[in-house]
Design a protein around this motif. Structure first.
Motif, PDB file in Angstrom:
ATOM      1  N   ILE A  61      49.906 -12.735  -2.731  1.00 12.81           N
ATOM      2  CA  ILE A  61      50.446 -12.990  -1.373  1.00 12.81           C
ATOM      3  C   ILE A  61      51.179 -11.560  -0.876  1.00 12.81           C
ATOM      4  O   ILE A  61      51.015 -11.301   0.250  1.00 12.81           O
ATOM      5  N   SER A  62      52.165 -11.270  -1.645  1.00 15.68           N
ATOM      6  CA  SER A  62      52.629 -10.014  -1.122  1.00 15.68           C
ATOM      7  C   SER A  62      51.911  -9.002  -0.720  1.00 15.68           C
ATOM      8  O   SER A  62      52.132  -8.213   0.156  1.00 15.68           O
ATOM      9  N   VAL A  63      50.845  -8.628  -1.708  1.00 16.17           N
ATOM     10  CA  VAL A  63      49.809  -7.650  -1.502  1.00 16.17           C
ATOM     11  C   VAL A  63      49.178  -7.903  -0.302  1.00 16.17           C
ATOM     12  O   VAL A  63      48.870  -7.109   0.612  1.00 16.17           O
ATOM     13  N   TYR A  64      48.696  -9.149  -0.121  1.00 15.44           N
ATOM     14  CA  TYR A  64      47.781  -9.451   1.259  1.00 15.44           C
ATOM     15  C   TYR A  64      48.693  -9.178   2.377  1.00 15.44           C
ATOM     16  O   TYR A  64      48.185  -8.573   3.482  1.00 15.44           O
ATOM     17  N   GLU A  65      49.824  -9.788   2.494  1.00 19.07           N
ATOM     18  CA  GLU A  65      50.761  -9.435   3.394  1.00 19.07           C
ATOM     19  C   GLU A  65      51.082  -7.908   3.902  1.00 19.07           C
ATOM     20  O   GLU A  65      51.286  -7.825   4.926  1.00 19.07           O
ATOM     21  N   GLY A  66      51.249  -7.288   2.757  1.00 20.97           N
ATOM     22  CA  GLY A  66      51.551  -5.940   3.138  1.00 20.97           C
ATOM     23  C   GLY A  66      50.458  -5.064   3.378  1.00 20.97           C
ATOM     24  O   GLY A  66      50.477  -4.238   4.287  1.00 20.97           O
ATOM     25  N   ASP A  67      48.952  -5.565   2.831  1.00 25.54           N
ATOM     26  CA  ASP A  67      48.048  -5.041   3.347  1.00 25.54           C
ATOM     27  C   ASP A  67      47.573  -5.401   5.023  1.00 25.54           C
ATOM     28  O   ASP A  67      47.447  -4.663   5.725  1.00 25.54           O
ATOM     29  N   LEU A  68      47.925  -6.493   5.276  1.00 26.87           N
ATOM     30  CA  LEU A  68      47.895  -7.018   6.682  1.00 26.87           C
ATOM     31  C   LEU A  68      48.803  -6.332   7.582  1.00 26.87           C
ATOM     32  O   LEU A  68      48.400  -5.990   8.661  1.00 26.87           O
ATOM     33  N   LYS A  69      50.054  -6.254   7.263  1.00 31.15           N
ATOM     34  CA  LYS A  69      51.181  -5.701   7.845  1.00 31.15           C
ATOM     35  C   LYS A  69      50.699  -3.883   7.962  1.00 31.15           C
ATOM     36  O   LYS A  69      50.894  -3.382   9.292  1.00 31.15           O
ATOM     37  N   ALA A  70      50.254  -3.395   7.119  1.00 33.01           N
ATOM     38  CA  ALA A  70      49.828  -1.929   7.212  1.00 33.01           C
ATOM     39  C   ALA A  70      48.734  -1.769   7.998  1.00 33.01           C
ATOM     40  O   ALA A  70      48.491  -0.772   8.944  1.00 33.01           O
ATOM     41  N   ALA A  71      47.626  -2.713   7.886  1.00 30.61           N
ATOM     42  CA  ALA A  71      46.369  -2.514   8.568  1.00 30.61           C
ATOM     43  C   ALA A  71      46.987  -2.666  10.176  1.00 30.61           C
ATOM     44  O   ALA A  71      46.124  -2.110  11.058  1.00 30.61           O
ATOM     45  N   THR A  72      47.686  -3.601  10.382  1.00 30.94           N
ATOM     46  CA  THR A  72      48.152  -3.950  11.861  1.00 30.94           C
ATOM     47  C   THR A  72      48.861  -2.529  12.506  1.00 30.94           C
ATOM     48  O   THR A  72      48.597  -2.343  13.678  1.00 30.94           O
ATOM     49  N   LYS A  73      49.745  -2.077  11.659  1.00 26.54           N
ATOM     50  CA  LYS A  73      50.329  -1.063  11.962  1.00 26.54           C
ATOM     51  C   LYS A  73      49.325   0.322  12.294  1.00 26.54           C
ATOM     52  O   LYS A  73      49.453   0.865  13.418  1.00 26.54           O
ATOM     53  N   ALA A 191      36.359  -4.150  13.166  1.00 22.86           N
ATOM     54  CA  ALA A 191      36.748  -3.969  11.548  1.00 22.86           C
ATOM     55  C   ALA A 191      38.109  -4.607  11.143  1.00 22.86           C
ATOM     56  O   ALA A 191      38.297  -5.305  10.160  1.00 22.86           O
ATOM     57  N   PHE A 192      39.057  -4.338  12.116  1.00 24.70           N
ATOM     58  CA  PHE A 192      40.305  -4.964  12.030  1.00 24.70           C
ATOM     59  C   PHE A 192      40.323  -6.234  11.834  1.00 24.70           C
ATOM     60  O   PHE A 192      41.026  -6.938  11.250  1.00 24.70           O
ATOM     61  N   GLU A 193      39.688  -6.881  12.885  1.00 19.08           N
ATOM     62  CA  GLU A 193      39.633  -8.205  13.195  1.00 19.08           C
ATOM     63  C   GLU A 193      39.092  -8.948  11.926  1.00 19.08           C
ATOM     64  O   GLU A 193      39.612  -9.954  11.509  1.00 19.08           O
ATOM     65  N   MET A 194      38.139  -8.542  11.368  1.00 19.32           N
ATOM     66  CA  MET A 194      37.474  -8.945  10.013  1.00 19.32           C
ATOM     67  C   MET A 194      38.461  -8.925   9.154  1.00 19.32           C
ATOM     68  O   MET A 194      38.650  -9.974   8.439  1.00 19.32           O
ATOM     69  N   LEU A 195      38.985  -7.837   8.986  1.00 24.50           N
ATOM     70  CA  LEU A 195      39.951  -7.547   7.829  1.00 24.50           C
ATOM     71  C   LEU A 195      41.289  -8.377   7.897  1.00 24.50           C
ATOM     72  O   LEU A 195      41.595  -9.189   6.855  1.00 24.50           O
ATOM     73  N   SER A 196      41.713  -8.438   9.223  1.00 21.40           N
ATOM     74  CA  SER A 196      42.722  -9.222   9.385  1.00 21.40           C
ATOM     75  C   SER A 196      42.475 -10.823   9.222  1.00 21.40           C
ATOM     76  O   SER A 196      43.323 -11.490   8.642  1.00 21.40           O
ATOM     77  N   GLN A 197      41.245 -11.360   9.411  1.00 23.04           N
ATOM     78  CA  GLN A 197      40.978 -12.664   9.228  1.00 23.04           C
ATOM     79  C   GLN A 197      40.723 -13.024   7.922  1.00 23.04           C
ATOM     80  O   GLN A 197      41.162 -14.022   7.379  1.00 23.04           O
ATOM     81  N   ASP A 198      40.288 -11.922   7.320  1.00 21.22           N
ATOM     82  CA  ASP A 198      39.911 -12.107   5.709  1.00 21.22           C
ATOM     83  C   ASP A 198      41.426 -12.190   5.072  1.00 21.22           C
ATOM     84  O   ASP A 198      41.526 -12.990   4.020  1.00 21.22           O
ATOM     85  N   LEU A 199      42.248 -11.169   5.233  1.00 24.56           N
ATOM     86  CA  LEU A 199      43.628 -11.201   4.962  1.00 24.56           C
ATOM     87  C   LEU A 199      44.572 -12.529   4.920  1.00 24.56           C
ATOM     88  O   LEU A 199      44.957 -13.098   4.130  1.00 24.56           O
ATOM     89  N   THR A 200      44.311 -13.000   6.257  1.00 24.01           N
ATOM     90  CA  THR A 200      45.207 -14.071   6.679  1.00 24.01           C
ATOM     91  C   THR A 200      44.440 -15.467   6.007  1.00 24.01           C
ATOM     92  O   THR A 200      45.293 -16.219   5.617  1.00 24.01           O
ATOM     93  N   ASN A 201      43.113 -15.451   5.867  1.00 18.95           N
ATOM     94  CA  ASN A 201      42.621 -16.436   4.884  1.00 18.95           C
ATOM     95  C   ASN A 201      43.014 -16.431   3.680  1.00 18.95           C
ATOM     96  O   ASN A 201      43.313 -17.547   2.937  1.00 18.95           O
ATOM     97  N   SER A 202      43.187 -15.182   3.064  1.00 18.63           N
ATOM     98  CA  SER A 202      43.405 -14.934   1.625  1.00 18.63           C
ATOM     99  C   SER A 202      44.960 -15.541   1.358  1.00 18.63           C
ATOM    100  O   SER A 202      45.266 -16.205   0.381  1.00 18.63           O
TER     101      SER A 202
END
Length: 353
Positions: A61-73, A191-202
């Motif tokens: 969860i920490s990794v997913y949230e970190g990846d989502l935060k980094a991807a959003t940035k 691509a971001f929306e797909m990644l964001s959705q995948d990370l959010t689901n994860s």
């Protein structure tokens, strides 16, 4: 003797029945202890496994949230760059369009036109070209009436058609770049929306899984605690039963040994008493009478005196025998009888029997 045998038989039956009952209870308790220990071990194994899995989920969860935060940035930075670059291309297209229109109307300073030509041919940067175009447009109409004789202006005037063609190509280039940039922005956004959705689901799935495992762990921990409580109660009950059984066996054996000893003593006492009766009733009595009767008659003693002599001799013999047997067998009954037998041997012996 018979009454004591009946009483002891009832007591022995109690000992046997109780021992069987306690032995069965102890056996069942041991089986329950084994079952509870196995249950506790299973709970401990499950809790250990769940603890590791929960820790792994926390890390995920920490990794997913970190990846989502980094991807959003990164996405925000990409979008910001896109907006700025698109603005540059749009402004450059607008400037090129205005410059072409101005040149076509010949509403410009020839020297500035020559300078513009040199600048746009020396770079591909929309920002640099945009600045050159802005400078050209800002001075073109104000300086249009000036007579310029510089060689650059003369050379430029001979290439008016060429500069227009160059500017039109530059305009097309900027428009193509802007279109390509917009396409890249669309792809990046998708691509971001797909990644964001995948990370959010994860993240959601992992949190749900973690919640389930945490609940299972809590329930298992409660089962373990309950099992440990039951185990302690069962061990205590088993140990109490074992202690009771040990004491019962010891007490019953002691009483049984005492009973056997008393039975043996009673038999020996009866044998001694029967022997005493035999002594009293033996021919020695008549022998004693035969021995003393003639002499007593000769001396004028009465028959009563003869009986007294005989009685005293046999009382002494019986008393001595009973005393000897009482000491040998450690029998208070025989010792007491030895003291009393002198009064009336037949009467006392029969009473003791």
């Amino acid at each position: 003797k018979h009454e004591e045998q009946v009483q002891f038989a009832a007591y022995k039956q109690f000992c046997d029945d109780t021992a069987v009952e306690k032995t069965r209870a102890i056996k069942e308790a041991n089986e329950e202890i084994d079952s509870l220990e196995a249950k506790i071990a299973k709970c401990e194994s499950t809790i250990s496994k769940l603890t590791k899995e929960i820790a792994q989920l926390d890390e995920d969860i920490s990794v997913y949230e970190g990846d989502l935060k980094a991807a959003t940035k990164v996405r925000k930075m990409e979008h910001s760059d896109f907006v700025a670059t698109r603005k540059d291309y749009t402004e450059s297209v607008d400037s090129v369009t205005a410059a072409i229109a101005l040149i076509k109307r010949k509403m410009y300073n020839k020297k500035q036109g020559a300078t513009l030509l040199l600048q746009i041919q020396s770079t591909d940067s929309p920002a640099v070209i945009g600045k050159a175009l802005a400078a050209f447009l800002s001075t073109a109409e104000t300086d249009v009436g000036l007579d310029v004789t510089a060689p650059e202006a003369a050379a430029y005037e001979d290439h008016t058609g060429g500069i227009i063609e160059i500017l039109e190509k530059l305009k097309d280039k900027f428009e193509d770049k802007r279109t390509e940039l917009e396409k890249e922005e669309s792809n990046s956004k998708h691509a971001f929306e797909m990644l964001s959705q995948d990370l959010t689901n994860s993240i959601a799935t992992s949190k749900e899984d973690r919640s389930d495992k945490a609940q299972t762990k809590a329930k298992t921990a409660q089962k373990e605690a309950d099992a440990k409580g039951d185990l302690q109660d069962t061990i205590t009950s088993r140990d109490d039963d074992q202690t009771y059984l040990n004491d019962l066996v010891s007490t019953c054996k002691s009483k049984s040994d005492d009973f056997e000893a008393r039975q043996t003593l009673r038999a020996q006492e009866i044998e001694a008493i029967e022997k005493a009766i035999e002594i009293i009733s033996s021919a020695s009595v008549s022998g004693a009478a035969d021995k003393h009767l003639p002499s007593l008659a000769q001396t004028g003693h009465s028959f009563a005196q003869l009986r007294a002599v005989t009685k005293n001799e046999n009382q002494i013999r019986v008393a001595a025998f009973l005393h000897e047997q009482g000491t040998k067998l450690n029998s208070r009954v025989l010792s007491a009888l030895a003291v009393k037998v002198s009064e009336d041997p037949f009467k006392q012996v029969k009473k003791m029997i």
